[in-house]
Design an enzyme around this catalytic site. Structure first.
Site, PDB file in Angstrom:
ATOM      1  N   ARG A  52      18.628  51.632   1.259  1.00 60.96           N
ATOM      2  CA  ARG A  52      19.782  51.829   0.365  1.00 60.96           C
ATOM      3  C   ARG A  52      19.774  53.298  -0.039  1.00 60.96           C
ATOM      4  NH1 ARG A  52      23.271  53.292  -2.809  1.00 60.96           N
ATOM      5  NH2 ARG A  52      24.428  51.932  -4.226  1.00 60.96           N
ATOM      6  N   GLU A  60      32.795  48.798  -1.509  1.00 55.43           N
ATOM      7  CA  GLU A  60      32.190  47.612  -0.904  1.00 55.43           C
ATOM      8  C   GLU A  60      32.970  47.138   0.323  1.00 55.43           C
ATOM      9  OE1 GLU A  60      29.423  46.293  -1.588  1.00 55.43           O
ATOM     10  OE2 GLU A  60      28.922  47.180  -3.532  1.00 55.43           O
ATOM     11  N   ARG A 103      15.248  46.309  -0.733  1.00 54.85           N
ATOM     12  CA  ARG A 103      15.670  47.441   0.094  1.00 54.85           C
ATOM     13  C   ARG A 103      14.895  48.690  -0.321  1.00 54.85           C
ATOM     14  NH1 ARG A 103      22.107  47.267  -0.828  1.00 54.85           N
ATOM     15  NH2 ARG A 103      21.283  47.433  -2.961  1.00 54.85           N
TER      16      ARG A 103
END
Length: 337
Positions: A52, A60, A103
């Site tokens: 990330r 998004e 992540r």
């Protein structure tokens, strides 16, 4: 000191990062695929890790609870252009190395020195963001973001309809492009034009309200203009567009009413009687009813002239005779008739 803290954090989360970084804050990796505008999968030592990107937030595209946002697909496509599958990169971490989704939180630097996180902001497809203590890449990201704002790229492009500047441009164009009331041919056409103008006015008013309010709104497009100095000016442009559309709607409604109102009946007129007979020529006198019509009286016959011939006029009649007299030719003598 900062590097030592990062190294210690990485050692504590070694089980999560699966040996990706072993006591240092950088590692070589190979890109396997791009997930969205701020997430990418890489392979380190034969094992895949999800990264990330730190200090940026992009629209998004794959969030399970959100719709695809404005410029979300474009952000993912731009990251793919920066990180094609098979690209060798350097992965760099900060104070906190993972998030709640396991992540790895990191920056990715290309071999030419460009920071991918900053390149996304420079394209106007990412906003600067800091979560927790991770601010290692924030200065580079903020500088790149300022370039995007100045150039009107991505989320600041007035030609892209879903951005806030693009929405303002769109309502201005829609308001000025509305048909004038004089163009309506029927009441139904005027009604349709009025409804269209009213819809443009409502959209512009909603946009003005959103730009004038400090209430938070969902979506990265609104976050992009939250602190912009020109937000009041954009709000006023939306209000002006709304006024133009409202005037058009009122004009079309008035036209529809006029078209539905029947014309007044013609004023009564007096037609003159014909002044000629059926065959033309001289004027005929007004007709009289049989009751008032009179026959002409015959002129009286002239009375016969009586002339006195005197006593010496002959023996045509007795003295003192006053009856009718018949005169002889020449009119000198007469006899009683």
């Amino acid at each position: 000191m900062r590097r030592a803290v990062r190294a210690a954090a990485m050692l504590l989360t070694a089980s999560v990062t699966a040996g990706m970084l072993s006591g240092c804050d950088a590692a070589r990796a190979t890109v396997s695929r791009v997930v969205d505008g701020d997430t990418v999968d890489v392979v380190v030592d034969g094992r895949e890790q999800r990264i990330r990107l730190l200090n940026i937030d992009t629209p998004e595209t794959v969030h399970p609870d959100e719709d695809v946002q404005c410029l979300g697909p474009e952000a993912a496509a731009h990251l793919r252009s920066l990180l094609p599958a098979g690209t060798e990169v350097e992965v760099l971490v900060d104070e906190e190395t993972t998030d709640r989704y396991d992540r790895v939180l990191a920056g990715i630097r290309l071999d030419d020195g460009r920071l991918v996180n900053a390149e996304m902001a420079r394209a106007g497809l990412a906003l600067p963001m800091q979560v927790g203590a991770n601010d290692r890449f924030l200065p580079e990201v903020e500088q790149a973001h300022a370039e995007a704002v100045a150039a009107g790229r991505g989320l600041y492009d007035p030609e892209i309809g879903c951005t806030v500047p693009g929405q303002v441009t769109a309502v201005e164009a829609a308001a000025t492009g509305l048909a004038t009331p004089a163009g309506a041919g029927t009441a139904e056409q005027a009604d349709t034009a009025a409804a269209g103008a009213a819809a443009v006015a409502a959209t512009a008013l909603a946009l003005h309200s959103a730009l004038s309010s400090d209430a938070p709104r969902d979506g990265l497009v609104w976050a992009a203009v939250r602190d912009r100095d020109d937000r009041p000016a954009m709000a006023q442009r939306a209000r002006t567009a709304a006024g133009t559309a409202e005037d058009r709607a009122d004009g079309h409604r008035a036209t529809a009413r006029e078209l539905r109102t029947p014309p007044p009946p013609p004023a009564p007129t007096t037609s003159p009687r014909p002044t000629t007979g059926s065959t033309g020529g001289t004027a005929s006198a007004p007709r009289q009813s049989p009751a008032t019509r009179q026959r002409p009286r015959p002129a009286p016959a002239p009375a016969p002239e009586v002339r006195d011939s005197g006593s010496s006029g002959g023996s045509g009649g007795p003295p003192g005779y006053t009856g009718p007299r018949c005169y002889a030719p020449g009119g000198k003598t007469w006899t009683p008739c």
